[in-house]
Design an enzyme around this catalytic site. Structure first.
Site, short mmCIF file in Angstrom:
data_model
loop_
_atom_site.label_atom_id
_atom_site.label_comp_id
_atom_site.label_asym_id
_atom_site.label_seq_id
_atom_site.Cartn_x
_atom_site.Cartn_y
_atom_site.Cartn_z
N GLU A 35 0.90 -1.11 -0.02
CA GLU A 35 0.05 -0.08 -0.10
C GLU A 35 0.91 1.40 0.05
O GLU A 35 1.66 1.47 0.85
CB GLU A 35 -0.92 0.05 1.28
N HIS A 36 0.47 2.12 -0.92
CA HIS A 36 1.36 3.44 -1.12
C HIS A 36 2.67 3.09 -1.56
O HIS A 36 3.65 4.03 -1.31
CB HIS A 36 1.25 4.42 0.15
N THR A 37 3.02 2.04 -2.21
CA THR A 37 4.22 1.67 -2.64
C THR A 37 4.31 1.94 -4.13
O THR A 37 5.49 2.08 -4.55
CB THR A 37 4.70 0.12 -2.38
N SER A 69 -24.68 3.12 -22.30
CA SER A 69 -24.25 2.87 -20.86
C SER A 69 -25.68 2.46 -19.98
O SER A 69 -26.37 3.16 -19.64
CB SER A 69 -23.89 4.28 -20.25
N GLY A 125 -16.49 3.72 -6.21
CA GLY A 125 -16.45 4.24 -4.73
C GLY A 125 -15.75 3.55 -3.65
O GLY A 125 -15.64 4.16 -2.73
N LEU A 128 -12.43 -0.30 -5.64
CA LEU A 128 -12.07 -1.50 -6.26
C LEU A 128 -11.93 -1.36 -7.88
O LEU A 128 -12.13 -2.49 -8.66
CB LEU A 128 -13.03 -2.51 -6.13
N SER A 129 -11.63 -0.17 -8.34
CA SER A 129 -10.85 0.07 -9.53
C SER A 129 -12.17 -0.22 -10.79
O SER A 129 -12.03 -0.61 -11.56
CB SER A 129 -9.82 -0.48 -9.88
N SER A 131 -13.08 2.29 -12.60
CA SER A 131 -12.82 2.96 -13.81
C SER A 131 -11.82 2.34 -14.51
O SER A 131 -11.80 2.14 -15.58
CB SER A 131 -12.15 4.42 -13.31
N ASP A 175 -3.93 -0.85 -11.14
CA ASP A 175 -5.41 -0.91 -11.39
C ASP A 175 -5.81 -1.85 -12.58
O ASP A 175 -6.29 -2.60 -13.15
CB ASP A 175 -6.32 0.17 -11.47
#
Length: 386
Positions: A35-37, A69, A125, A128-129, A131, A175
Site C-alpha cells: 500500500e502506497h508503494t 451505458s 467508490g 475496487l477500480s 474506472s 489497477d
C-alpha cells in the site's frame, strides 16, 4: 456475470436495433498487500475479482463509435474517430471510453467504428477500480473486434494514459495491469518500476473478502498528496530516485537525520516493499500463517507510521482477525481514511466472518458495512462470440 451479459445484450438490441457480435469483460481488483508503494516505484500484490465491467459489441464499417451505458439509464454517447475526440463535461462516464479510443489512435492502432453497450457491477467508490475495469474492457473490445496486435500490458498502459491525460486523474499502473493480466486462483506481483509481472498461485479455495466500512473518505486527496511529498522528500535526502532504492539498513543508519514525520512515512514504504515481496513467497508456498502475519504488520505500519487508517477500519480489522486467527490475513486496503479492508479467508470461516461483522460493526461505529465475498479471477478477455 450472467445478469450483466443479459443486460448489455438487451440494451444493445433495444437502443441500437440489432444484435451484438461479441461479449467482452474486464474485472475490478483488490490489493492484497503493498500500500502506497506504487508511486515509490515499489511492489504491489493485487488480484482480479469476480466483479466485472461487461461489454456487448459489434464493429461498424464507418468511423462512428456509439456507446450505450446501461448503468446510466441507457444514455448514449456518439463520436467520430476521424474528428477531434473531445472531453464531455456533462457525461463523465463517456470520457473514460473516449479517452481510451483517443489514446489507441494516438498509439497508431487502426480500426473503424463500433457499437458498444456497457454495464458493470464493480462497486463504485469502494476503491475496487471500476474506472480501470472500464478502460481495460474498452481497450480489450477494440483488440477483439479488430484483431489488434496489442499486448495485455499495453492495453493497461493505454487505459492509464487515458485516465491521466484525458480524464485528468492521476493514477498508478496497478489497477489497469491487474484488470488486463489477472489469472484465476492467482495474485499478481507487480514491480511498479519495471512493470514486470509475476503470477503468484493462491490456495484454490481461499475466499477474498472485501468489507467496505462505508466511512466517508474525507481529506483523502490532500492527505494523499502530503504523503507523496513526504516520500519524495525522503528519497531526496537518501539521494535516490525513489524509496524503492533504500534498504531498511540504510534507513536505520540515517533515521536520526530525518524529520520525525518524514522518517515514519519512509519507514512504512521501505518495510512495506519488503513485506510485499515476502508475501508473494508465502502465498506461493500456501503458508497462510506467514501471509497473515505480513498482512497484520502491513496494517500496523499503515496505522502507526503512515497514519492513514481510521477507527472504523481498525475496528473491522480486529473483528475479522478474531475469527480467522492464523488461518488467513486481514488489513486495510486502498488509499486510506475510510474505504475497505481485505481479508483472505478459508471457505469454512466466511459465514462466521460475515455474521460477526454484521452483528458487531454497526453497534460499534453507527455505520452499516457492505460485504463482498470474491475469488481471484481471470483478467480481461473475450467471454463469447454470439
Amino acid at each position: 456475470m450472467s445478469d450483466l451479459i443479459q443486460n448489455v445484450k438487451t440494451s444493445f438490441e433495444q437502443v441500437l436495433g440489432y444484435a451484438p457480435s461479441h461479449i467482452i469483460q474486464a474485472p475490478g481488483r483488490v490489493n492484497l498487500i503493498g500500500e502506497h508503494t506504487d508511486y515509490n516505484d515499489g511492489f504491489v500484490l493485487p488480484c482480479a475479482i469476480n466483479y466485472q465491467t461487461v461489454v456487448a459489441a459489434a464493429k461498424r464499417e464507418d468511423n462512428l463509435v456509439r456507446v450505450v451505458s446501461v448503468d446510466y439509464g441507457n444514455a448514449v454517447d456518439e463520436f467520430d474517430i476521424t474528428q477531434e475526440i473531445t472531453f464531455q463535461q456533462d457525461k463523465m462516464w463517456a470520457n473514460y471510453i473516449r479517452g481510451v479510443v483517443k489514446c489507441l489512435l494516438a498509439r497508431g492502432y487502426q480500426f473503424s467504428g463500433a457499437d458498444i453497450s456497457v454495464s458493470g457491477n464493480v462497486p463504485q467508490g469502494a476503491g475496487l477500480s471500476s474506472s480501470a475495469a472500464l478502460e481495460v474492457v474498452i481497450g480489450q473490445t477494440f483488440k477483439v473486434l479488430f484483431n489488434l496486435e496489442i499486448s495485455q500490458a499495453e492495453i493497461a498502459l493505454n487505459g492509464q494514459q487515458a485516465e491521466n491525460e484525458f480524464v485528468g486523474c492521476n493514477c498508478g499502473i496497478m489497477d489497469q495491469m491487474i484488470s488486463a493480466e489477472g489469472r484465476e486462483n492467482h495474485a499478481m506481483l507487480l514491480d511498479c518500476r519495471s512493470l514486470e509481472t509475476e503470477a503468484v498461485s493462491m490456495p484454490e479455495d481461499m475466499a477474498v473478502v472485501i468489507i467496505n466500512s462505508n466511512k466517508k473518505r474525507g481529506l483523502v486527496d490532500s492527505e494523499y498528496n502530503t504523503r507523496r511529498e513526504q516520500c519524495e522528500e525522503a528519497a531526496r535526502i537518501f539521494g535516490v530516485k525513489a524509496l524503492r532504492d533504500v534498504t531498511i539498513e540504510q534507513f536505520n543508519e540515517k533515521v536520526s537525520e530525518l524529520d520525525e514525520m518524514v522518517a515514519k512515512r519512509a519507514r512504512h514504504v521501505i518495510t512495506e516493499n519488503d513485506r510485499t515481496v515476502e508475501a508473494a513467497q508465502a502465498l506461493r508456498a500456501h503458508d497462510m500463517k506467514r501471509m497473515g502475519e505480513l498482512m497484520a504488520e502491513s496494517h500496523a505500519s499503515m496505522r502507526d507510521d503512515f497514519e492513514i487508517t481510521v477507527k472504523e477500519i481498525d475496528t473491522l480489522v480486529e473483528m475479522v482477525k478474531e475469527v480467522i486467527g492464523e488461518q488467513g490475513g486481514v488489513r486495510m486496503t486502498g488509499g486510506g481514511f475510510g474505504g475497505c479492508i481485505v481479508a483472505i479467508v478459508p471457505p469454512a470461516l466466511v459465514d462466521e466472518v460475515k455474521a460477526t461483522v454484521e452483528a458487531k460493526y454497526q453497534a460499534a461505529t453507527g455505520l452499516k458495512e457492505s460485504i463482498y465475498v470474491c475469488q481471484a479471477k481471470n483478467g480481461a478477455g473475450l467471454v463469447e462470440v454470439l
